[in-house]
Design a protein around this motif. Structure first.
Motif, PDB file in Angstrom:
ATOM      1  N   PRO A 157      21.384   3.543   8.458  1.00 19.87           N
ATOM      2  CA  PRO A 157      20.165   3.123   9.151  1.00 19.87           C
ATOM      3  C   PRO A 157      19.643   4.239  10.073  1.00 19.87           C
ATOM      4  N   GLY A 158      18.329   4.418  10.058  1.00 18.07           N
ATOM      5  CA  GLY A 158      17.691   5.433  10.884  1.00 18.07           C
ATOM      6  C   GLY A 158      17.489   6.768  10.191  1.00 18.07           C
ATOM      7  N   TRP A 159      18.120   6.963   9.037  1.00 17.70           N
ATOM      8  CA  TRP A 159      17.990   8.212   8.284  1.00 17.70           C
ATOM      9  C   TRP A 159      17.070   7.988   7.094  1.00 17.70           C
ATOM     10  N   LYS A 160      16.298   9.022   6.746  1.00 21.03           N
ATOM     11  CA  LYS A 160      15.440   8.942   5.569  1.00 21.03           C
ATOM     12  C   LYS A 160      15.198  10.341   5.025  1.00 21.03           C
ATOM     13  N   LEU A 161      14.681  10.390   3.814  1.00 23.21           N
ATOM     14  CA  LEU A 161      14.291  11.661   3.204  1.00 23.21           C
ATOM     15  C   LEU A 161      12.835  11.945   3.539  1.00 23.21           C
ATOM     16  N   MET A 162      12.554  13.206   3.794  1.00 19.00           N
ATOM     17  CA  MET A 162      11.190  13.673   4.028  1.00 19.00           C
ATOM     18  C   MET A 162      11.061  15.006   3.289  1.00 19.00           C
ATOM     19  N   ARG A 163       9.843  15.431   3.053  1.00 27.56           N
ATOM     20  CA  ARG A 163       9.612  16.722   2.403  1.00 27.56           C
ATOM     21  C   ARG A 163       9.069  17.705   3.437  1.00 27.56           C
ATOM     22  N   ARG A 164       9.534  18.944   3.343  1.00 29.70           N
ATOM     23  CA  ARG A 164       9.025  19.998   4.219  1.00 29.70           C
ATOM     24  C   ARG A 164       7.595  20.332   3.801  1.00 29.70           C
ATOM     25  N   ALA A 165       6.750  20.577   4.798  1.00 32.12           N
ATOM     26  CA  ALA A 165       5.360  20.958   4.530  1.00 32.12           C
ATOM     27  C   ALA A 165       4.992  22.118   5.440  1.00 32.12           C
TER      28      ALA A 165
END
Length: 184
Positions: A157-165
């Motif tokens: 919980p509290g963690w997610k994937l994101m993409r660098r931009a």
């Protein structure tokens, strides 16, 4: 403010505070959301050893499945992309060139590394500090049990994937991300 040391004048050395701002480590890049259902985090075996490393597989288009995940606990992953030319269909992220830790606005890629460890009856994905051992260790994901082979890791919980931009441009690098305030 940054202290700048100027050349010695008349045998004295001195420093001057500059008003040039110091960019936060993460300020060059931003993080943008991804469709997490297109990704799977995997504890992938390293050769024939009992050790594992983090791999992340991404299904980019639905032309052909890149992976399958069992319904068992822990969930086993079949990396289907290893059996065909997955160019344009799948992405595979296997090391720090493909993924890093981001905490809020800070890209922690040079300060933390990911490692998969066996703890009791579980596999855990830990983010471990590389430069300052007094920094916290983060438990990022767990498998829900021990198994050999390719095992799914589920984000805590509290963690997610994101993409660098960079600006408006999405890059081919993923963040394992938690929205927290500065850690330094």
């Amino acid at each position: 403010m940054v202290a700048r040391f100027l050349p010695a004048a008349a045998g004295f050395s001195f420093s001057v505070l500059s008003t040039v701002p110091v960019l936060a480590q993460g300020s060059l890049f931003t993080a943008i959301p991804v469709e997490e259902s297109n990704f799977v985090l995997v504890a992938a075996p390293i050769g024939r050893s009992a050790r594992s490393q983090l791999n992340i597989y991404e299904q980019r288009v639905n032309k052909r499945p890149c992976f399958s995940v069992s319904r068992s606990t822990p969930a086993m992953v079949s990396p289907l992309l290893s059996g065909f030319d997955f160019t344009g269909i799948c992405n595979r992220y296997t090391d720090s060139n493909g993924y890093s830790l981001r905490l809020g606005e800070d890209d922690m890629g040079t300060n933390y590394r990911f490692t998969v460890v066996k703890t009791g009856g579980d596999l855990e994905l830990l983010a471990i500090p590389t430069l300052n051992p007094s920094k916290p260790i983060f438990t990022v994901a767990r498998s829900g049990g021990i198994a050999s082979g390719f095992v799914q890791l589920k984000l805590q919980p509290g963690w997610k994937l994101m993409r660098r931009a960079y600006g408006e441009k999405a890059l081919g690098h993923l963040y394992i991300y938690q929205d927290i305030t500065r850690t330094n």
